[in-house]
Scaffold this motif. Structure first.
Motif, PDB file in Angstrom:
ATOM      1  N   HIS A 126       0.886  -1.172  -0.448  1.00 13.89           N
ATOM      2  CA  HIS A 126       0.105  -0.422   0.081  1.00 13.89           C
ATOM      3  C   HIS A 126       0.957   1.191   0.232  1.00 13.89           C
ATOM      4  CE1 HIS A 126      -3.472   2.530   0.416  1.00 13.89           C
ATOM      5  NE2 HIS A 126      -2.358   3.177   1.529  1.00 13.89           N
ATOM      6  N   HIS A 127       2.214   1.198   0.542  1.00 15.57           N
ATOM      7  CA  HIS A 127       3.076   2.386   1.209  1.00 15.57           C
ATOM      8  C   HIS A 127       3.694   2.500  -0.413  1.00 15.57           C
ATOM      9  CE1 HIS A 127       2.204   4.825   4.552  1.00 15.57           C
ATOM     10  NE2 HIS A 127       1.193   3.271   4.799  1.00 15.57           N
ATOM     11  N   ALA A 128       3.658   1.306  -0.988  1.00 14.02           N
ATOM     12  CA  ALA A 128       4.775   1.779  -2.222  1.00 14.02           C
ATOM     13  C   ALA A 128       4.104   3.314  -3.333  1.00 14.02           C
ATOM     14  CB  ALA A 128       4.871   0.772  -2.757  1.00 14.02           C
ATOM     15  N   ASN A 129       3.037   2.545  -3.225  1.00 11.12           N
ATOM     16  CA  ASN A 129       2.528   4.370  -3.965  1.00 11.12           C
ATOM     17  C   ASN A 129       1.853   5.530  -2.950  1.00 11.12           C
ATOM     18  OD1 ASN A 129       0.781   5.182  -5.424  1.00 11.12           O
ATOM     19  ND2 ASN A 129      -1.016   4.842  -5.235  1.00 11.12           N
ATOM     20  N   LEU A 130       2.825   6.682  -3.549  1.00  8.87           N
ATOM     21  CA  LEU A 130       3.161   7.540  -2.897  1.00  8.87           C
ATOM     22  C   LEU A 130       2.112   8.629  -3.287  1.00  8.87           C
ATOM     23  CD1 LEU A 130       7.054   8.540  -3.236  1.00  8.87           C
ATOM     24  CD2 LEU A 130       5.521   7.372  -1.616  1.00  8.87           C
ATOM     25  N   LYS A 131       1.225   8.002  -4.151  1.00  3.91           N
ATOM     26  CA  LYS A 131      -0.115   9.505  -4.551  1.00  3.91           C
ATOM     27  C   LYS A 131      -0.992   9.011  -4.126  1.00  3.91           C
ATOM     28  CE  LYS A 131       2.713   9.528  -9.041  1.00  3.91           C
ATOM     29  NZ  LYS A 131       2.811   8.730  -9.668  1.00  3.91           N
ATOM     30  N   LYS A 132      -1.871  10.047  -4.755  1.00  2.06           N
ATOM     31  CA  LYS A 132      -3.515  10.044  -4.222  1.00  2.06           C
ATOM     32  C   LYS A 132      -4.349   8.774  -4.732  1.00  2.06           C
ATOM     33  CE  LYS A 132      -8.050  12.678  -4.488  1.00  2.06           C
ATOM     34  NZ  LYS A 132      -8.179  13.940  -4.552  1.00  2.06           N
ATOM     35  N   GLY A 133      -3.908   8.547  -5.762  1.00  2.74           N
ATOM     36  CA  GLY A 133      -5.216   7.237  -6.765  1.00  2.74           C
ATOM     37  C   GLY A 133      -3.606   5.827  -7.308  1.00  2.74           C
ATOM     38  N   GLY A 134      -4.545   4.843  -7.547  1.00  7.75           N
ATOM     39  CA  GLY A 134      -3.733   4.193  -7.803  1.00  7.75           C
ATOM     40  C   GLY A 134      -3.096   2.922  -6.839  1.00  7.75           C
TER      41      GLY A 134
END
Length: 151
Positions: A126-134
């Motif tokens: 989950h934290h691998a994505n630093l953006k709001k979406g995706g």
């Protein structure tokens, strides 16, 4: 028999809070209140030990207290059961998320059973994505089964 009803309401509330955590994380924290959650995903945005993201904890604490109030002042028979269910989930979430996963307090560091590994793996993805979406894996206590498979 009344104690059984109260216990069922308490347990049901605790379980329902996992859905609420998933829903609010996916659609509120990663939605219109991303501005309060993004410092949790991007450590470069943090200005102190306290994160803006911690305001969500305060919100649910207030909701829990309102249920206590509803029983004491308004006579709602299951106010304590719901309030304590929310509070118990909040405490569990805190222990799993803030203490165990993010190590904001330095204990429970070496817990390493199959469940702990699965929860950690799901949260890491989950934290691998630093953006709001995706993103993926927005729940906490019951992540998708794929995170419990060894690789």
């Amino acid at each position: 028999m009344e104690i059984v009803k109260i216990a069922v309401v308490f347990i049901s509330t605790f379980i329902f809070m996992e859905f609420m955590a998933w829903f609010s994380h996916k659609y509120i924290m990663h939605g219109f209140l991303w501005s309060l959650h993004k410092d949790h995903h991007n450590q470069n945005l943090k200005t102190s030990w306290w994160e803006r993201n911690d305001l969500f904890f305060v919100f649910y604490a207030v909701v829990s207290m309102l249920f206590f109030y509803s029983q004491v002042e308004l006579g709602f028979k299951f106010g304590f059961a719901i309030g304590f269910g929310i509070m118990a989930y909040g405490f569990t979430y805190f222990m799993v998320h803030d203490v165990f996963i993010h190590q904001r307090f330095k204990f429970l560091r070496k817990t390493n059973n199959w469940y702990a590994k699965g929860v950690r793996k799901a949260h890491k993805i989950h934290h691998a994505n630093l953006k709001k979406g995706g993103g993926e894996s927005f729940g906490m206590l019951f992540p998708p089964l794929k995170y419990f498979k060894e690789k």
